[in-house]
Design a protein around this motif. Structure first.
Motif, PDB file in Angstrom:
ATOM      1  N   LEU A 208      24.313  36.211 -39.073  1.00  0.00           N
ATOM      2  CA  LEU A 208      25.119  35.433 -38.114  1.00  0.00           C
ATOM      3  C   LEU A 208      26.079  34.627 -38.855  1.00  0.00           C
ATOM      4  CD1 LEU A 208      25.810  35.378 -35.134  1.00  0.00           C
ATOM      5  CD2 LEU A 208      23.955  33.635 -34.909  1.00  0.00           C
ATOM      6  N   ALA A 209      25.359  33.672 -39.643  1.00  0.00           N
ATOM      7  CA  ALA A 209      26.270  32.773 -40.442  1.00  0.00           C
ATOM      8  C   ALA A 209      27.263  33.242 -41.344  1.00  0.00           C
ATOM      9  CB  ALA A 209      25.253  31.722 -41.321  1.00  0.00           C
ATOM     10  N   ARG A 210      26.877  34.366 -41.863  1.00  0.00           N
ATOM     11  CA  ARG A 210      27.682  35.009 -42.680  1.00  0.00           C
ATOM     12  C   ARG A 210      29.004  35.792 -42.092  1.00  0.00           C
ATOM     13  NH1 ARG A 210      24.457  39.238 -45.009  1.00  0.00           N
ATOM     14  NH2 ARG A 210      23.349  37.359 -46.057  1.00  0.00           N
ATOM     15  N   TYR A 211      28.784  36.088 -40.692  1.00  0.00           N
ATOM     16  CA  TYR A 211      30.013  36.800 -39.905  1.00  0.00           C
ATOM     17  C   TYR A 211      30.907  35.609 -39.753  1.00  0.00           C
ATOM     18  CZ  TYR A 211      32.230  38.300 -35.828  1.00  0.00           C
ATOM     19  OH  TYR A 211      33.354  38.467 -35.108  1.00  0.00           O
ATOM     20  N   PHE A 212      30.443  34.378 -39.378  1.00  0.00           N
ATOM     21  CA  PHE A 212      31.426  33.411 -38.992  1.00  0.00           C
ATOM     22  C   PHE A 212      31.971  32.934 -40.115  1.00  0.00           C
ATOM     23  CE2 PHE A 212      29.527  33.937 -34.833  1.00  0.00           C
ATOM     24  CZ  PHE A 212      30.386  33.797 -34.001  1.00  0.00           C
ATOM     25  N   ALA A 213      31.258  32.859 -41.269  1.00  0.00           N
ATOM     26  CA  ALA A 213      32.018  32.303 -42.469  1.00  0.00           C
ATOM     27  C   ALA A 213      33.053  33.237 -43.018  1.00  0.00           C
ATOM     28  CB  ALA A 213      30.791  32.431 -43.576  1.00  0.00           C
TER      29      ALA A 213
END
Length: 147
Positions: free
Chosen positions: A139-144
């Motif tokens: 999830l964090a990678r998606y928004f990054a």
């Protein structure tokens, strides 16, 4: 902590696309028959939705989740109580809290394996903990990448 506003994170985690992206490459989850596109904003609360199949590597049926959303605070929180082929009880509560321009995502998962899997509970607890850590990283990678 997810580096994105709460509304954007909620839209992602409440959608079938977002749920499946979080679980990849290990698992994907189908929508129960008759539900159409799984979207937490539109599913009825307190009503069993049917079997959502969990597929290993997106292909091999591994387990099913007799999905029931028991509480929903749109934009902030959901609480699922279900049974699975492997679990007498599965509960997943996800809470999103705005922290400035970021969003804190907290998952609480409890489960009771079926009788034949009780011996594996400590191992299953570790697998579930690691799997949800994986989901948070995805999830964090998606928004990054979206920035």
């Amino acid at each position: 902590m997810i580096n994105a506003p709460l509304r954007s994170v909620w839209e992602r985690v409440a959608s079938a696309e977002g749920i499946n992206d979080e679980m990849r490459p290990w698992l994907t989850m189908s929508a129960p028959r008759g539900v159409g596109v799984l979207d937490l904003n539109t599913v009825p609360v307190g009503v069993p939705l049917g079997r959502a199949w969990l597929r290993l590597f997106g292909v091999l049926p591994l387990d099913y989740d007799l999905l029931t959303l028991v509480e929903l605070e749109p934009g902030h929180r959901f609480h699922e109580k279900s049974t699975m082929a492997s679990m007498r009880c599965w509960e997943h509560e996800r809470v999103l809290v705005a922290r400035g321009g970021s969003t804190e995502v907290t998952d609480r998962v409890t489960f009771v394996p079926r009788w034949g899997l009780l011996w594996a509970r400590p191992m299953l607890a570790r697998v579930v903990r690691e799997f949800f850590a994986h989901r948070h990283r995805r999830l964090a990678r998606y928004f990054a990448r979206a920035r």
